[in-house]
Every structure is written in C-alpha cells, then in structure tokens.
Design an enzyme around this catalytic site. Structure first.
Site, PDB file in Angstrom:
ATOM      1  N   LYS A   4       0.868  -1.188   0.000  1.00 40.35           N
ATOM      2  CA  LYS A   4       0.000   0.000   0.000  1.00 40.35           C
ATOM      3  C   LYS A   4       0.891   1.220   0.000  1.00 40.35           C
ATOM      4  O   LYS A   4       1.959   1.184   0.616  1.00 40.35           O
ATOM      5  CB  LYS A   4      -0.905  -0.005   1.230  1.00 40.35           C
ATOM      6  CG  LYS A   4      -1.842  -1.206   1.313  1.00 40.35           C
ATOM      7  CD  LYS A   4      -3.009  -1.115   0.359  1.00 40.35           C
ATOM      8  CE  LYS A   4      -3.831  -2.397   0.340  1.00 40.35           C
ATOM      9  NZ  LYS A   4      -5.017  -2.374  -0.476  1.00 40.35           N
ATOM     10  N   HIS A  30      -8.881 -12.352  -7.857  1.00 44.27           N
ATOM     11  CA  HIS A  30      -9.399 -11.204  -7.104  1.00 44.27           C
ATOM     12  C   HIS A  30     -10.807 -10.946  -7.611  1.00 44.27           C
ATOM     13  O   HIS A  30     -11.066 -11.064  -8.804  1.00 44.27           O
ATOM     14  CB  HIS A  30      -8.502  -9.984  -7.319  1.00 44.27           C
ATOM     15  CG  HIS A  30      -8.762  -8.901  -6.318  1.00 44.27           C
ATOM     16  ND1 HIS A  30      -9.933  -8.176  -6.302  1.00 44.27           N
ATOM     17  CD2 HIS A  30      -8.021  -8.444  -5.282  1.00 44.27           C
ATOM     18  CE1 HIS A  30      -9.887  -7.312  -5.292  1.00 44.27           C
ATOM     19  NE2 HIS A  30      -8.735  -7.460  -4.649  1.00 44.27           N
TER      20      HIS A  30
HETATM   21  O1  LIG Z   1      -6.877  -6.535  -2.690  1.00 40.46           O
HETATM   22  C1  LIG Z   1      -7.100  -6.698  -1.497  1.00 40.46           C
HETATM   23  O2  LIG Z   1      -7.428  -7.779  -1.034  1.00 40.46           O
HETATM   24  C2  LIG Z   1      -7.032  -5.460  -0.637  1.00 40.46           C
HETATM   25  O3  LIG Z   1      -6.114  -4.617  -1.197  1.00 40.46           O
HETATM   26  C3  LIG Z   1      -6.849  -5.646   0.806  1.00 40.46           C
HETATM   27  O4  LIG Z   1      -6.198  -4.562   1.401  1.00 40.46           O
HETATM   28  P1  LIG Z   1      -6.234  -4.349   2.986  1.00 40.46           P
HETATM   29  O5  LIG Z   1      -5.680  -5.588   3.612  1.00 40.46           O
HETATM   30  O6  LIG Z   1      -5.401  -3.125   3.227  1.00 40.46           O
HETATM   31  O7  LIG Z   1      -7.664  -4.112   3.347  1.00 40.46           O
HETATM   32 MG   LIG Z   2      -7.098  -4.546  -3.027  1.00 40.13          MG
END
Ligand SMILES: O=C(O)[C@H](O)COP(=O)(O)O
Ligand SMILES: [Mg+2]
Length: 430
Positions: free
Chosen positions: A166, A284
């Site tokens: 992030k 995803h």
């Molecule tokens: O793609 C994902 O699963 C998310 O980016 C999760 O991010 P987070 O753990 O910061 O909520």
């Molecule tokens: Mg994500």
C-alpha cells in the site's frame, strides 16, 4: 406444432433429474403478477420462452426449464444497510441439453441473463446452483486448489499468508519490490499486486515481474522458505495471455486475475494457458459486490465462487466472515462449498482479505479454519515499525492460531506482534 406460453414452464410436480442444473432464486413478482406467473416467466426467459406465446416444433420443448418450487421467504434485515423484504424462493431445473458444455458465458446468459432485468419481477437474485456432473465436469476446475500449500510452499496445514503493498497504486517498481522483499523476509509467503495495479507508467508490468521475482529468490535464500508472487496479469484479450507466458518465462508460480472485471471467457482462456505452464491462478473478485451486495437482487457471492471454481481458479477472495472492512455474505458457507466434493474437481483455497490485521487472526481462524490464504495490506504496512515488523506480526499470529496457541503468548515472544495488538487490538476496520 405446439403452442407454448410462459405458463408451460411451471410444473410443481416436476422432480429434477440428476442431469438437470437446479438453480435457486429469490424472486419478488411485479405488482401485477402472482408468484407462480413470475416463477414461470423466470424459467421461460432463462431457457427458450419469451413474453409472447410461440408456435414451435415439439422437440424444442425438451430445452425448456421448469419452475418446480415456489415458496414464500424473506431476505435481508440482518446486516447493516439491508431491509427485510418478502418474496419467494423459486427452484428452476434446466435440462443439460440447453447448455454448451464448458462455456461459462453461455451458461450465465441462461441462468443469470435477461431475467435479472425482466419487468415481470421487481427483484430477482440467483442464490445457489446444484451443478450436475456432465455440466460440472465439462469445465476443468482448479489445477491445484488448496494443494498449493504443499506444492508451491512447504506450509503444511497452516494458512498461507499474502500482502498487497500500500498505497495500492503509485509506488514505483523499486518501491514496490522493496516492500515485497521486506514482507517476504518478515515471514509472508505471497507478495500480491492490488486489483487496480496492472501495467501503468509508474510501475510497468514487465519490470515489476522480473524485479519482484529476483527479490523473491533473495528472500527465499535468506529465509530458507519458499516464496511466491501474485502478479496481476489482467489485461484485454491476447495481452493477458502474453503476460501469462511472461510469468512462466520469468519463473513465477502464479498469476492473479481480476475475474469479474475480466469476464469468465477470459478466465477460461487464462486457465487453459496456465495449464501449459503449470501456473496457479489467484482470483481477485473486484466488482463482485455490484452483483452480490444486495440480498434481494443480483447473483450471490456463493454462485460467483462456484463459477470461479468451475472455470479453474486455485484461490479466490471470499471475505473475512465479517471481521474485515468489506461487507460479506456467508464466508464460512461459501468456503465450505469450495472445499466440498464436486465430482473429483479440485477444491479452491479461499482467501480472506480486506481490512485484516494480526489481532483479528485468532477469531478469523476460529470462524473459518486453517485451510485459508490470509491477506493483509494495511494490517502489515500500517504497523508502527513498518512492513518488515508488520509481516513478522502477521506471521506470528497465523502460526499461533494454526498451532492452537493463544495470541497473547505468541506476542510475548514476538515484540512486533505485541505492537500490532497494542495498535489495533481486535477492532474491525471500516
Ligand atoms: O486486494 C485486497 O485484497 C485489498 O487490497 C486488501 O487490502 P487491505 O488488507 O489493506 O484491506
Ligand atoms: Mg485490493
């Protein structure tokens, strides 16, 4: 010639055969329709009928679906942002001959097609499917499923772990790779791209792929553990397949695909191409909530997960059993389905992701078991001492939960875990 009208698609005495695809819908009829009329319009419009009476050759009716069950039910009201609504549980049986074997787009154009927008119903949701053997086995299913824990890693029975750097986009390739290296060496198994990171100028796909896999090799050497990378190959058409080939050439074990935004035909193509290379697929589910968030309309996450298994993904995000930041639909039930026997097709390893941090791991494992991939982005990189410490904290929490050990005891041995617990406790983020 025989005449068929939509009423011909209702038969309460019909018993589905072993080869029928049975779908369960939640239906709210339009104001001027009774429940049986709405149910037969669902069966009609999703197989071979329409709003008007038709004159057809007799054998065409062999392809008709049958609404065989119409019972009052209610949905919603039990989760924030949903109202209690009254409607009907409708069972519809579809004959196998209606379907093109092995074509998910064709199957969905029947069972989740026009009916979702049809004015005969105010609301309609495809809630569940019972897949007959001839249809299910016309799809490949996953190549590995939960076996990735042994075949890609040496994780034994513990959940495998993943992290998304992030901010989700904006890091340069060097920064992204460094975050991955810090996470891997802190104990995380998988570096994962975020859903909206593909091939942008600030972090081009091919540079990120090769540099990340170099860093993976260094992390493996340093830790003595196997590591891997979920690189997002999502792209239009042939470009996605070229990216799959590039991952194999560079020595990767996995690709990641945004399965809902790409579409199922694309997922099926990726599955075929990955088979050539022995690559696993991480799915995803970005955009799934456009279909499944409202309990009274759309397509349930349960069905989306079923589709993904048939198309052959090895891992898919199924939520966090309400512990994380995203709204969830019955994560435990969906995960159980992904692990259940389906005519010998491989299972799928569910991924819990979205707002997780180390303090939530004991309850997560309690609710979902250890046959999981646990992903934390913010819950690792937001650690007060940075990514490496965050990775150590998550890994310690996961190892403790898998061993049935108290997280507090683990935190006494691992200061990074103690810090994470001090910061976030067991709070559910938004
Ligand atoms: O793609 C994902 O699963 C998310 O980016 C999760 O991010 P987070 O753990 O910061 O909520
Ligand atoms: Mg994500």
């Amino acid at each position: 010639m025989v005449g068929i009208t939509y009423e011909d698609f209702l038969d309460r005495s019909y018993e589905p055969t072993a080869d029928d695809l049975v779908c369960r819908f939640y239906v709210e009829p339009a104001a001027d329709m009774d429940a049986e009329a709405a149910a037969s319009r669902v069966a009609s419009e999703s197989s071979n009928g329409t709003w008007a009476a038709l004159q057809v050759e007799g054998s065409v009716t062999d392809l008709s679906a049958t609404a065989f069950d119409v019972e009052p039910t209610s949905v919603g009201g039990d989760t924030p942002g949903t109202d209690r609504r009254e409607g009907y549980d409708v069972g519809v049986a579809y004959p196998m001959a209606l379907f093109e074997p092995g074509s998910m787009p064709q199957v969905l154009s029947c069972i989740a097609g026009n009916i979702l927008g049809m004015k005969a119903v105010d609301r309609i949701r495809l809630r569940d499917c019972e897949w007959p053997e001839p249809l299910a086995t016309s799809f490949p299913g996953p190549a590995y499923g939960s076996a990735v824990r042994d075949r890609v890693f040496d994780a034994g029975d513990r959940p495998i772990t993943a992290t998304v750097p992030k901010p989700k986009v904006g890091l340069s390739t060097d920064q992204h790779v460094e975050v991955g290296y810090q996470a891997w060496t802190g104990g995380i198994d998988l570096l994962k791209d975020d859903e909206n990171l593909t091939d942008q100028a600030f972090n081009p796909f091919h540079d990120r792929l090769t540099e990340s896999l170099d860093a993976r090799d260094r992390a493996e050497e340093e830790t003595g553990e196997r590591k891997s990378y979920l690189v997002n190959v999502t792209a239009p058409g042939g470009e996605m397949l070229d990216r799959v080939d590039a991952v194999a050439e560079a020595g990767g074990e996995y690709v990641m695909v945004d399965v809902v935004t790409c579409g199922w035909a694309a997922v099926q193509q990726v599955r075929e191409r990955c088979d050539r290379h022995g690559l696993a697929i991480h799915a995803h589910r970005a955009m799934h909530a456009g279909f499944d968030r409202l309990p009274d309309h759309g397509v349930s996450m349960r069905v989306i997960a079923q589709i993904a298994r048939l198309c052959g993904v090895d891992q898919i995000h199924t939520g966090t059993a309400d512990l994380g930041k995203l709204a969830n639909e019955d994560t435990a039930g969906i995960n159980e389905w992904l692990r259940s026997d389906l005519y010998g097709l491989a299972d799928v390893l569910p991924t819990a992701s979205g707002g997780l941090h180390p303090g939530l791991v004991p309850e997560l494992v309690d609710r979902l078991g250890t046959q999981l991939c646990i992903q934390a982005g913010g819950g690792i990189h937001g650690h007060p001492d940075g990514t490496h410490a965050g990775a150590k904290a998550l890994r310690a929490a996961v190892d403790a939960a898998a061993a049935g050990e108290d997280i507090e005891a683990a935190a006494e041995r691992e200061p990074a875990l103690a810090t994470a617990i001090e910061k976030w406790g067991t709070e559910t983020p938004r």
